[in-house]
Design an enzyme around this catalytic site. Structure first.
Site, PDB file in Angstrom:
ATOM      1  N   GLU A   1     -26.021  -1.100 -57.638  1.00  0.00           N
ATOM      2  CA  GLU A   1     -25.821  -2.683 -57.622  1.00  0.00           C
ATOM      3  C   GLU A   1     -26.901  -3.052 -56.654  1.00  0.00           C
ATOM      4  O   GLU A   1     -26.302  -2.741 -55.339  1.00  0.00           O
ATOM      5  CB  GLU A   1     -24.342  -2.611 -57.191  1.00  0.00           C
TER       6      GLU A   1
ATOM      7  N   CYS B   1     -24.046 -10.583 -52.845  1.00  0.00           N
ATOM      8  CA  CYS B   1     -25.020 -10.198 -54.086  1.00  0.00           C
ATOM      9  C   CYS B   1     -24.970 -11.173 -55.162  1.00  0.00           C
ATOM     10  O   CYS B   1     -26.053 -11.732 -55.374  1.00  0.00           O
ATOM     11  CB  CYS B   1     -24.898  -8.958 -54.344  1.00  0.00           C
TER      12      CYS B   1
HETATM   13  P1  NAD Z   1     -29.682  -1.879 -47.392  1.00  0.00           P
HETATM   14  O1  NAD Z   1     -30.433  -1.706 -48.800  1.00  0.00           O
HETATM   15  O2  NAD Z   1     -30.537  -2.366 -46.521  1.00  0.00           O
HETATM   16  O3  NAD Z   1     -28.905  -1.014 -47.023  1.00  0.00           O
HETATM   17  C1  NAD Z   1     -27.771  -0.443 -48.115  1.00  0.00           C
HETATM   18  C2  NAD Z   1     -27.119   0.814 -47.530  1.00  0.00           C
HETATM   19  O4  NAD Z   1     -28.502   1.854 -47.734  1.00  0.00           O
HETATM   20  C3  NAD Z   1     -27.093   1.028 -45.861  1.00  0.00           C
HETATM   21  O5  NAD Z   1     -25.725   1.822 -45.615  1.00  0.00           O
HETATM   22  C4  NAD Z   1     -28.192   1.693 -45.660  1.00  0.00           C
HETATM   23  O6  NAD Z   1     -28.222   2.603 -44.296  1.00  0.00           O
HETATM   24  C5  NAD Z   1     -28.560   2.856 -46.652  1.00  0.00           C
HETATM   25  N1  NAD Z   1     -29.803   3.085 -46.749  1.00  0.00           N
HETATM   26  C6  NAD Z   1     -30.999   2.515 -46.189  1.00  0.00           C
HETATM   27  N2  NAD Z   1     -32.072   3.296 -46.554  1.00  0.00           N
HETATM   28  C7  NAD Z   1     -31.853   4.345 -47.401  1.00  0.00           C
HETATM   29  C8  NAD Z   1     -32.578   5.372 -47.797  1.00  0.00           C
HETATM   30  N3  NAD Z   1     -33.830   5.479 -47.967  1.00  0.00           N
HETATM   31  N4  NAD Z   1     -31.656   6.120 -48.760  1.00  0.00           N
HETATM   32  C9  NAD Z   1     -30.332   6.185 -48.784  1.00  0.00           C
HETATM   33  N5  NAD Z   1     -29.719   4.841 -48.149  1.00  0.00           N
HETATM   34  C10 NAD Z   1     -30.344   4.110 -47.355  1.00  0.00           C
HETATM   35  O7  NAD Z   1     -29.031  -3.270 -48.091  1.00  0.00           O
HETATM   36  P2  NAD Z   1     -28.079  -4.362 -47.018  1.00  0.00           P
HETATM   37  O8  NAD Z   1     -28.845  -5.272 -46.138  1.00  0.00           O
HETATM   38  O9  NAD Z   1     -27.003  -3.624 -46.347  1.00  0.00           O
HETATM   39  O10 NAD Z   1     -27.244  -5.357 -48.073  1.00  0.00           O
HETATM   40  C11 NAD Z   1     -27.889  -6.421 -48.488  1.00  0.00           C
HETATM   41  C12 NAD Z   1     -28.404  -6.315 -49.962  1.00  0.00           C
HETATM   42  O11 NAD Z   1     -27.566  -5.571 -50.751  1.00  0.00           O
HETATM   43  C13 NAD Z   1     -28.824  -7.573 -50.681  1.00  0.00           C
HETATM   44  O12 NAD Z   1     -29.915  -7.610 -51.227  1.00  0.00           O
HETATM   45  C14 NAD Z   1     -27.631  -7.943 -51.668  1.00  0.00           C
HETATM   46  O13 NAD Z   1     -28.152  -8.594 -52.757  1.00  0.00           O
HETATM   47  C15 NAD Z   1     -27.271  -6.561 -52.201  1.00  0.00           C
HETATM   48  N6  NAD Z   1     -26.164  -6.452 -52.581  1.00  0.00           N
HETATM   49  C16 NAD Z   1     -25.777  -6.086 -53.944  1.00  0.00           C
HETATM   50  C17 NAD Z   1     -24.508  -6.037 -54.373  1.00  0.00           C
HETATM   51  C18 NAD Z   1     -23.969  -5.813 -55.868  1.00  0.00           C
HETATM   52  O14 NAD Z   1     -23.176  -5.598 -56.351  1.00  0.00           O
HETATM   53  N7  NAD Z   1     -25.350  -5.925 -56.515  1.00  0.00           N
HETATM   54  C19 NAD Z   1     -23.464  -6.305 -53.458  1.00  0.00           C
HETATM   55  C20 NAD Z   1     -23.654  -6.557 -52.177  1.00  0.00           C
HETATM   56  C21 NAD Z   1     -24.961  -6.524 -51.712  1.00  0.00           C
END
Ligand code: NAD
Length: 469
Positions: free
Chosen positions: A243, A277
């Site tokens: 997602e 999101c």
């Molecule tokens: P992010 O991708 O920076 O981080 C999300 C998670 O991934 C964190 O726990 C982080 O530590 C982890 N992470 C980072 N690098 C990684 C890697 N290489 N491998 C595995 N895990 C890793 O996202 P964010 O800034 O926390 O959230 C915001 C984003 O999330 C926005 O783009 C938003 O649109 C999206 N989002 C999508 C949904 C949906 O349902 N589609 C819901 C909420 C947020």
């Protein structure tokens, strides 16, 4: 769990061994979060592997009963959980925010428990009888973001547990306390080792996504991280539900009533202060009613109180972190410099301790402006004027993401026709961003793949097995 302090203390490490989490509204410490490492991850996976077979052997009814008890436990601790969420994430207690999020956790746990999933008889013609069953995967990894940290964790873990899996959760490093506290409450009703939170950084997320003991990763976060997870999961051919980011378009048709839709438009865009999101992130309005929609939206937005989330009056809060504040500020400045008209907001108070960015509406903006093309993930909505519906559909579909979209009109049948032209996982009519545990939710294009919620969401946490005989 009796008090807020007891709940927080129950997840905190020994003094001096954790990382201080600051309140985004005040800059004051909320508490200390443990800093878990890849070694802690190994231990959590080993414990999950040990606990999972007995949990799977319980069967659907007993697992569902445990999830219902877990939902009750969330309700018993609802106010403490909401307070912690508000302090750590910044979202107000009231409005569609912290109390609403904790309520959703209980609702989604109950929905995962209550959704029937019987084997499908695919063929039964007298000669062949083929049934489709769903076996547990084993250990599921759940990696989440900071915007709806508790609710999204439940979206990931509730169907995983219901389907007989154990779960290791890697919360965002911005909001670990919320997720640790939620798991603490859920674990009052779950066997030891079945659900563990590893509160580490990206290195832990990466190790989880590549670990041979993890059969599936449920990931919610940015598109860039989703792509990294696809790569780290490739060697072990993990199942993935992704997602990812969105930049949802809303199209207001010329027959819409600006007054009637203004509040729905506002919450579609500004829920969780825009850090959602599937929020409305680009609004396309027909030229005939453009000025009226701008005026009504400005009227509604100007009346919404923003401030510290613990103040019962507020419905908008700070951005969760300074990086996100900077993204919003940069995009609004780019819009201003291009000559776009700032209808409301756009001028955050300088030198404030919290990350407050005021609710901002930007009119007369070009479709190629960065505030339109990039995901702002904050309280700044660009409003783009269009002349024909075909033109609006082309602009709405022009980006490489497609999580949600919406069509606003007084004619539902006409709106449905436009909805069918939009490249998005969900198209709402006269609302935006409403999710429901009975209705599948997932992205199109680079907003990800796989479905959450409902029976499709349960199937995504199992391994399909055909029994043919
Ligand atoms: P992010 O991708 O920076 O981080 C999300 C998670 O991934 C964190 O726990 C982080 O530590 C982890 N992470 C980072 N690098 C990684 C890697 N290489 N491998 C595995 N895990 C890793 O996202 P964010 O800034 O926390 O959230 C915001 C984003 O999330 C926005 O783009 C938003 O649109 C999206 N989002 C999508 C949904 C949906 O349902 N589609 C819901 C909420 C947020």
């Amino acid at each position: 769990m009796e008090t807020y302090d007891a709940l927080l203390a129950s997840v905190a490490p020994a003094t001096g061994q954790g990382r201080t989490i600051l309140d985004p509204a005040t800059g004051e410490p909320v508490g200390e979060a443990p800093v878990h490492t890849v070694e802690d991850l190994e231990q959590a996976i080993a414990a999950a592997e040990a606990a999972q077979p007995a949990w799977a052997a319980l069967g659907h009814d007993a697992r569902s009963a445990a999830l219902l008890k877990a939902a009750d436990a969330v309700e018993r601790s609802a106010e403490e959980l909401a307070q912690l969420l508000s302090r750590e994430q910044g979202k107000p207690l009231n409005g569609p925010n912290a109390r609403f999020e904790v309520g959703a956790c209980a609702a989604w746990l109950r929905a995962a428990a209550g959704t029937p999933l019987d084997p499908d008889t695919v063929v039964d013609d007298g000669e062949t009888r083929a049934e489709l069953h769903y076996r547990p995967i084993g250990v599921v990894g759940a990696i989440g973001p900071w915007n709806w940290p508790m609710m999204i964790t439940v979206w990931q873990i509730a169907p995983a547990l219901r389907m007989g899996n154990a779960v290791v959760v890697k919360p965002s490093e911005y909001t670990p306390l919320s997720v640790l506290a939620l798991a603490k409450v859920l674990n009052e009703e779950l066997p030891d080792g079945l659900l563990t939170v590893v509160s580490g950084g990206r290195d832990v997320g990466e190790a989880l996504a590549g670990h041979p003991g993890i059969g599936k990763v449920m990931f919610t976060g940015s598109t860039a991280t989703g792509k990294a997870i696809i790569k780290s999961s490739a060697d072990t051919v993990k199942r993935l539900t992704l997602e990812l980011g969105g930049n949802d378009a809303g199209i207001v048709l010329p027959d819409a009533d600006p007054k009637a839709i203004a509040e729905g438009l506002f919450w579609g865009a500004f829920i969780n202060t825009g850090q959602t999101c599937a929020a409305l992130k680009r609004l396309y309005v027909h030229t005939d009613i453009y000025d009226a929609v701008c005026e009504e939206l400005t009227r509604v937005a100007a009346a919404m109180p923003m401030g510290n989330g613990l103040d019962e009056n507020n419905v908008l809060g700070p951005l969760q972190n300074r990086q996100q504040f900077d993204v919003v500020a940069r995009l609004v400045e780019a819009a201003r410099e291009s000559g776009a008209r700032i209808l409301l907001g756009g001028n955050p108070a300088p030198d404030q301790p919290g990350h407050f960015y005021p609710a901002t509406l930007v009119a007369d903006i070009g479709n190629d402006n960065p505030l339109v093309c990039e995901e702002q993930f904050g309280p700044a909505l660009p409003i783009i004027r269009y002349g024909t519906v075909d033109e609006a559909v082309i602009m709405a579909n022009a980006l490489d993401v497609g999580l949600g979209a919406s069509v606003w009109s007084s004619d539902a049948a006409g709106a449905r026709k436009v909805a069918a032209c939009l490249e998005a996982g969900t198209v709402w009519i006269n609302k935006h961003g409403a999710v429901d545990p009975r209705i599948p939710f997932g992205g199109a294009k680079q907003s990800g793949y796989g479905l959450e919620f409902g029976v499709d969401g349960l199937k995504a946490l199992g391994v399909p097995q055909v029994i043919n005989g």
